[in-house]
Design an enzyme around this catalytic site. Structure first.
Site, PDB file in Angstrom:
ATOM      1  CG  HIS A 127       4.819  -0.581  -0.847  1.00 14.20           C
ATOM      2  ND1 HIS A 127       5.152  -1.128   0.441  1.00 14.20           N
ATOM      3  CD2 HIS A 127       3.860  -1.487  -0.903  1.00 14.20           C
ATOM      4  CE1 HIS A 127       4.809  -1.026   1.423  1.00 14.20           C
ATOM      5  NE2 HIS A 127       3.290  -1.468   0.300  1.00 14.20           N
ATOM      6  CB  CYS A 137       0.181  -3.410  -0.806  1.00 14.59           C
ATOM      7  SG  CYS A 137      -0.358  -2.510  -1.470  1.00 14.59           S
TER       8      CYS A 137
END
Length: 562
Positions: free
Chosen positions: A435, A454
């Site tokens: 992301h 992440c």
């Protein structure tokens, strides 16, 4: 040691020379082999089943594979076992010296039958280790994905028997993925440095050395960098820290994941003083890890290197796009696995995962219930889609514990959302994805292990454009993007609008959470490589931030020699 190996090599060469009498003396009678197979078969290498050998030889009427007057497979195999270090393996595991000695000296039928079976067993042992490794990832991490199975042992012996070129067949068992093959070349290069004497230590150096300084410490740094070929230009003033030496120091620092400031401080000196043998071991460990990956990573794929903290989009074997990444903290390690990116989500909201809720958010709420409002977060009574929105002030947070946290918290979309304005989705059990991030400054750091698991990417919209660019814009998004509506189903459209960077930026500005599917799923591989080959064949090393190299090295060392 070198003399002994040379003598054995000469003995093997004599056997390989066409010699009818010698070939006949080594030829093995099928009846002798059948009789030997009827007995117990002790001392087989781990993972080699007696039934595999019995079934193979029974299917060929107990004709020998190795000890015959045909193709000289035995010498070829022993040569490969002797050179197993080239593949990052331990030659001693396969006993090539004993096999070579027996091959040159055995005359009795019983001994020849035993040698025939030992050659087959060591072939199967080597083939398994070469193709899929001596250690399986599940022995290090119960949650680690299992790699593809090793080649079927029952099929390997017939395949070798049918091969016109045994040497080429043996070579084909090694992993064919580019990461492994590049590391094999790097291993040869660093071993050559070791044989040339390695590199000298940088001793007795002051706290730091930088451009303009002089002294014997500078000469030590210069000698060290010349040995590793970071510096190729000779100097008439070796004790002067000149501009060329500063550039070489920066090159070294860049290769080792250090801040490339051109100054030899404690961290740089520590990396310089790691012995060449430790770098050889590091390459071998990383070769072992690449064995777990498939040979075919995809015609087009995203490669995430967690140790290197970098992301690449690779197409047709070439890097199409490269960028820095921020990965999980050492106590929130990003897992290693492969999956497929199936869609992007622009302007995502963020449903905080349970670990962050319990460990990070709950202490903040217990100090200040206004924490959620200050961070554009919304509280829900539960995790179902119908859960009611709650006022954080209505909850007695002192009574909430990490083990009992029933609430869901969502951060609204926006430029300051921790996920940024786009995320790259490959739904998985780890709830990990790539992301965007508003914390752009972190990408400038040499070490970037700051996330909760992440992967944050430095060039999110370039990556988005590369993944969906040129594919049609869905009809549902044409109006929000200011495009003409899609024609009726019965009407043809000559040039339908396709995604480009301008339309992607318009979608970002639209502000609403919007998923966009990829026309074709793109494989994504989350890997952990502390050594890799960069542009121009440069070898890069990185610290073992998660301790995974150390764990794998210990597992490899604990495997006794069979």
């Amino acid at each position: 040691m070198r003399v002994g190996l040379t003598a054995l090599a000469v003995a093997a060469a004599v056997w390989l020379v066409p010699n009818p009498g010698r070939a006949e003396s080594l030829a093995l009678d099928p009846q002798a082999l059948e009789a030997r197979l009827a007995d117990d078969l002790p001392d087989l290498p781990r993972g080699v089943a007696p039934a595999t050998l019995r079934e193979f030889y029974a299917a060929r009427g107990h004709a020998p594979l190795w000890l015959n007057a045909g193709i000289p497979r035995a010498g070829t195999l022993i040569d490969r076992l002797d050179a197993a270090a080239r593949e990052g393996l331990r030659p001693a595991d396969y006993h090539p010296a004993a096999l070579r000695a027996d091959l040159s000296g055995l005359v009795g039928a019983a001994e020849r039958a035993g040698l025939e079976l030992r050659l087959s067993a060591q072939f199967l042992h080597y083939a398994r280790d070469l193709s899929r490794g001596r250690v399986r990832p599940g022995t290090l991490d119960a949650d680690a994905p299992q790699p593809a199975d090793a080649p079927d042992a029952a099929g390997l012996l017939p395949a070798l028997a049918a091969a016109e070129d045994p040497a080429a067949f043996l070579d084909s068992l090694a992993p064919a993925n580019p990461g492994y093959r590049r590391l094999r070349r790097a291993l040869a290069e660093v071993r050559a440095l070791a044989e040339a004497g390695g590199w000298p230590r940088v001793e007795g150096v002051a706290r730091k050395l930088e451009q303009g300084m002089t002294g014997p410490g500078v000469a030590q740094v210069r000698a060290r960098l010349r040995a590793s070929r970071d510096l190729t230009i000779a100097s008439k003033t070796p004790e002067l820290f000149d501009q060329q030496l500063a550039l070489a120091v920066r090159r070294f620092q860049d290769r080792h994941g250090l801040e490339p400031d051109g100054i030899v401080g404690p961290k740089t000196r520590m990396e310089m003083n790691l012995p060449v043998d430790s770098r050889i071991a590091q390459i071998e460990v990383n070769m072992a890890r690449w064995r777990w990956l498939p040979d075919d990573l995809g015609e087009r794929y995203v490669l995430v290197n967690l140790a290197g903290q970098e992301v690449e989009l690779v197409a047709a074997g070439s890097v199409q796009l490269a960028m820095r990444a921020v990965v999980g903290k050492p106590f929130r390690k990003t897992p290693v696995f492969s999956d497929e990116i199936t869609y992007l989500e622009f302007n995502p909201d963020w449903t905080l995962p349970p670990t962050i809720l319990r460990q990070d958010v709950l202490p903040e709420l217990q100090r200040d219930p206004g924490y959620l409002a200050a961070n554009q977060m919304t509280l829900y009574a539960g995790w179902s889609a119908e859960a009611a929105q709650l006022d954080p002030a209505s909850v007695d947070w002192a009574q909430v514990t990490p083990k009992r946290f029933p609430y869901k918290i969502v951060r609204e979309p926006g430029p300051e959302n921790p996920l940024g304005q786009v995320k790259f989705m490959f739904p998985n059990a780890h709830h990990v994805y790539l992301h965007d991030s508003p914390a752009k400054d972190l990408f400038d750091r040499a070490s970037r292990a700051f996330s909760s698991g992440c992967i944050r990417v430095a060039k999110p919209f370039e990556l988005a454009a590369a993944l969906i660019g040129g594919t049609p814009v869905p009809a549902r998004l044409r109006t929000p993007l200011g495009l003409p509506p899609a024609p009726a189903e019965t009407a043809a459209e000559a040039d339908p609008p396709v995604w480009d960077r301008t339309l992607i930026d318009k979608l970002r500005a639209h502000g609403k959470t919007t998923p966009v599917s990829l026309a074709d799923a793109v494989p994504v591989h989350l890997t952990y490589s502390t050594v890799w080959i960069g542009e121009g064949g440069t070898i890069h090393f990185r610290p073992d931030i998660y301790g995974r190299d150390r764990a794998l090295a210990q597992a490899l060392a604990s495997r006794p020699i069979p």
